[in-house]
Write a protein that holds these residues in place. Structure first.
Motif, PDB file in Angstrom:
ATOM      1  N   PRO A  64      67.608  21.100  48.435  1.00 11.23           N
ATOM      2  CA  PRO A  64      67.519  19.702  48.049  1.00 11.23           C
ATOM      3  C   PRO A  64      67.964  18.818  49.214  1.00 11.23           C
ATOM      4  O   PRO A  64      68.750  19.235  50.060  1.00 11.23           O
ATOM      5  CB  PRO A  64      68.461  19.569  46.856  1.00 11.23           C
ATOM      6  CG  PRO A  64      69.266  20.798  46.812  1.00 11.23           C
ATOM      7  CD  PRO A  64      68.601  21.824  47.670  1.00 11.23           C
ATOM      8  N   ASN A  65      67.457  17.589  49.262  1.00  6.18           N
ATOM      9  CA  ASN A  65      67.818  16.656  50.322  1.00  6.18           C
ATOM     10  C   ASN A  65      67.502  15.247  49.845  1.00  6.18           C
ATOM     11  O   ASN A  65      66.402  14.979  49.378  1.00  6.18           O
ATOM     12  CB  ASN A  65      67.031  16.982  51.595  1.00  6.18           C
ATOM     13  CG  ASN A  65      67.419  16.087  52.742  1.00  6.18           C
ATOM     14  OD1 ASN A  65      66.840  15.026  52.924  1.00  6.18           O
ATOM     15  ND2 ASN A  65      68.386  16.511  53.516  1.00  6.18           N
ATOM     16  N   PRO A  66      68.473  14.319  49.974  1.00  9.86           N
ATOM     17  CA  PRO A  66      68.268  12.952  49.480  1.00  9.86           C
ATOM     18  C   PRO A  66      67.530  12.058  50.479  1.00  9.86           C
ATOM     19  O   PRO A  66      67.861  10.890  50.634  1.00  9.86           O
ATOM     20  CB  PRO A  66      69.692  12.470  49.239  1.00  9.86           C
ATOM     21  CG  PRO A  66      70.483  13.164  50.309  1.00  9.86           C
ATOM     22  CD  PRO A  66      69.837  14.529  50.443  1.00  9.86           C
ATOM     23  N   SER A  67      66.540  12.609  51.162  1.00  3.28           N
ATOM     24  CA  SER A  67      65.767  11.882  52.172  1.00  3.28           C
ATOM     25  C   SER A  67      66.646  11.445  53.332  1.00  3.28           C
ATOM     26  O   SER A  67      66.522  10.352  53.863  1.00  3.28           O
ATOM     27  CB  SER A  67      65.030  10.685  51.562  1.00  3.28           C
ATOM     28  OG  SER A  67      64.077  10.210  52.504  1.00  3.28           O
ATOM     29  N   THR A  68      67.573  12.328  53.728  1.00  4.25           N
ATOM     30  CA  THR A  68      68.413  12.084  54.902  1.00  4.25           C
ATOM     31  C   THR A  68      67.924  12.966  56.044  1.00  4.25           C
ATOM     32  O   THR A  68      67.252  13.972  55.825  1.00  4.25           O
ATOM     33  CB  THR A  68      69.891  12.400  54.616  1.00  4.25           C
ATOM     34  OG1 THR A  68      70.021  13.760  54.207  1.00  4.25           O
ATOM     35  CG2 THR A  68      70.446  11.491  53.538  1.00  4.25           C
ATOM     36  N   GLY A  69      68.259  12.583  57.260  1.00  7.37           N
ATOM     37  CA  GLY A  69      67.847  13.346  58.431  1.00  7.37           C
ATOM     38  C   GLY A  69      68.426  14.749  58.446  1.00  7.37           C
ATOM     39  O   GLY A  69      69.461  15.021  57.821  1.00  7.37           O
ATOM     40  N   VAL A  70      67.753  15.636  59.142  1.00  6.29           N
ATOM     41  CA  VAL A  70      68.215  17.012  59.312  1.00  6.29           C
ATOM     42  C   VAL A  70      68.135  17.361  60.800  1.00  6.29           C
ATOM     43  O   VAL A  70      67.389  16.733  61.551  1.00  6.29           O
ATOM     44  CB  VAL A  70      67.374  18.014  58.487  1.00  6.29           C
ATOM     45  CG1 VAL A  70      67.495  17.733  57.002  1.00  6.29           C
ATOM     46  CG2 VAL A  70      65.921  18.007  58.906  1.00  6.29           C
ATOM     47  N   ASP A  71      68.898  18.361  61.200  1.00  5.00           N
ATOM     48  CA  ASP A  71      68.811  18.865  62.567  1.00  5.00           C
ATOM     49  C   ASP A  71      69.058  20.356  62.531  1.00  5.00           C
ATOM     50  O   ASP A  71      69.713  20.872  61.618  1.00  5.00           O
ATOM     51  CB  ASP A  71      69.819  18.179  63.477  1.00  5.00           C
ATOM     52  CG  ASP A  71      69.377  18.177  64.930  1.00  5.00           C
ATOM     53  OD1 ASP A  71      68.368  18.836  65.264  1.00  5.00           O
ATOM     54  OD2 ASP A  71      70.035  17.517  65.741  1.00  5.00           O
ATOM     55  N   CYS A  72      68.499  21.067  63.513  1.00  2.00           N
ATOM     56  CA  CYS A  72      68.631  22.518  63.501  1.00  2.00           C
ATOM     57  C   CYS A  72      68.744  23.063  64.919  1.00  2.00           C
ATOM     58  O   CYS A  72      68.420  22.383  65.894  1.00  2.00           O
ATOM     59  CB  CYS A  72      67.450  23.161  62.779  1.00  2.00           C
ATOM     60  SG  CYS A  72      65.870  22.952  63.616  1.00  2.00           S
ATOM     61  N   VAL A  73      69.193  24.305  64.987  1.00  6.20           N
ATOM     62  CA  VAL A  73      69.274  25.031  66.250  1.00  6.20           C
ATOM     63  C   VAL A  73      69.057  26.514  65.952  1.00  6.20           C
ATOM     64  O   VAL A  73      69.488  27.008  64.913  1.00  6.20           O
ATOM     65  CB  VAL A  73      70.632  24.792  66.956  1.00  6.20           C
ATOM     66  CG1 VAL A  73      71.802  25.321  66.145  1.00  6.20           C
ATOM     67  CG2 VAL A  73      70.638  25.404  68.348  1.00  6.20           C
ATOM     68  N   ARG A  74      68.346  27.190  66.851  1.00 10.61           N
ATOM     69  CA  ARG A  74      68.190  28.644  66.736  1.00 10.61           C
ATOM     70  C   ARG A  74      69.262  29.285  67.597  1.00 10.61           C
ATOM     71  O   ARG A  74      69.442  28.921  68.755  1.00 10.61           O
ATOM     72  CB  ARG A  74      66.823  29.105  67.223  1.00 10.61           C
ATOM     73  CG  ARG A  74      66.729  30.640  67.292  1.00 10.61           C
ATOM     74  CD  ARG A  74      65.387  31.150  67.726  1.00 10.61           C
ATOM     75  NE  ARG A  74      64.396  31.051  66.672  1.00 10.61           N
ATOM     76  CZ  ARG A  74      64.380  31.774  65.551  1.00 10.61           C
ATOM     77  NH1 ARG A  74      65.316  32.638  65.305  1.00 10.61           N
ATOM     78  NH2 ARG A  74      63.424  31.600  64.669  1.00 10.61           N
ATOM     79  N   ILE A  75      69.960  30.249  67.022  1.00  7.82           N
ATOM     80  CA  ILE A  75      70.922  31.066  67.760  1.00  7.82           C
ATOM     81  C   ILE A  75      70.586  32.511  67.444  1.00  7.82           C
ATOM     82  O   ILE A  75      70.792  32.975  66.318  1.00  7.82           O
ATOM     83  CB  ILE A  75      72.377  30.742  67.378  1.00  7.82           C
ATOM     84  CG1 ILE A  75      72.681  29.276  67.679  1.00  7.82           C
ATOM     85  CG2 ILE A  75      73.341  31.656  68.127  1.00  7.82           C
ATOM     86  CD1 ILE A  75      74.049  28.815  67.235  1.00  7.82           C
ATOM     87  N   GLY A  76      70.002  33.202  68.412  1.00  9.51           N
ATOM     88  CA  GLY A  76      69.571  34.578  68.188  1.00  9.51           C
ATOM     89  C   GLY A  76      68.468  34.636  67.151  1.00  9.51           C
ATOM     90  O   GLY A  76      67.476  33.913  67.249  1.00  9.51           O
ATOM     91  N   ASP A  77      68.646  35.467  66.136  1.00 10.91           N
ATOM     92  CA  ASP A  77      67.647  35.619  65.077  1.00 10.91           C
ATOM     93  C   ASP A  77      67.795  34.594  63.956  1.00 10.91           C
ATOM     94  O   ASP A  77      66.968  34.544  63.053  1.00 10.91           O
ATOM     95  CB  ASP A  77      67.728  37.023  64.474  1.00 10.91           C
ATOM     96  CG  ASP A  77      67.139  38.081  65.377  1.00 10.91           C
ATOM     97  OD1 ASP A  77      66.342  37.737  66.275  1.00 10.91           O
ATOM     98  OD2 ASP A  77      67.483  39.262  65.205  1.00 10.91           O
ATOM     99  N   ASP A  78      68.859  33.810  63.979  1.00 12.93           N
ATOM    100  CA  ASP A  78      69.134  32.864  62.899  1.00 12.93           C
ATOM    101  C   ASP A  78      68.837  31.423  63.307  1.00 12.93           C
ATOM    102  O   ASP A  78      68.953  31.056  64.476  1.00 12.93           O
ATOM    103  CB  ASP A  78      70.593  32.956  62.463  1.00 12.93           C
ATOM    104  CG  ASP A  78      70.921  34.274  61.799  1.00 12.93           C
ATOM    105  OD1 ASP A  78      70.044  34.843  61.126  1.00 12.93           O
ATOM    106  OD2 ASP A  78      72.059  34.747  61.949  1.00 12.93           O
ATOM    107  N   VAL A  79      68.479  30.622  62.309  1.00 16.54           N
ATOM    108  CA  VAL A  79      68.320  29.176  62.473  1.00 16.54           C
ATOM    109  C   VAL A  79      69.399  28.525  61.617  1.00 16.54           C
ATOM    110  O   VAL A  79      69.583  28.890  60.450  1.00 16.54           O
ATOM    111  CB  VAL A  79      66.922  28.701  62.022  1.00 16.54           C
ATOM    112  CG1 VAL A  79      66.815  27.189  62.107  1.00 16.54           C
ATOM    113  CG2 VAL A  79      65.845  29.368  62.847  1.00 16.54           C
TER     114      VAL A  79
END
Length: 85
Positions: free
Chosen positions: A43-58
């Motif tokens: 779920p997300n209330p229409s707020t921004g998201v950010d991500c990073v990949r580290i090895g096999d995981d995001v």
């Protein structure tokens, strides 16, 4: 938010007003075009998201609630953002 998938494609994670979930789309041409966005189970209330990949995981920073901006959480995916913990 963009990251490179394990297969070398580009994955976009984004907010959405309707549905109120983080949505995910994939590109197989280096990000020139993307397939349709599909909602994830986050779920997300229409707020921004950010991500990073580290090895096999995001890792995804998001607000995993339908309304409001709290809590701010860190979610982890081992399958290129298809499922989250």
């Amino acid at each position: 938010a963009l990251f490179v998938s394990k297969s070398g494609g580009v994955v976009a994670l984004m907010r959405s007003r309707d549905p109120r979930f983080v949505c995910r789309a994939e590109s197989k041409d280096g990000g020139a075009t993307f397939g349709p966005a599909a909602e994830t189970k986050l779920p997300n209330p229409s707020t921004g998201v950010d991500c990073v990949r580290i090895g096999d995981d995001v890792f995804l920073i998001c607000n995993p609630v339908a309304l409001g901006r709290s809590p701010l959480s860190l979610a982890r995916s081992g399958d290129d953002g298809l499922t989250w913990k």
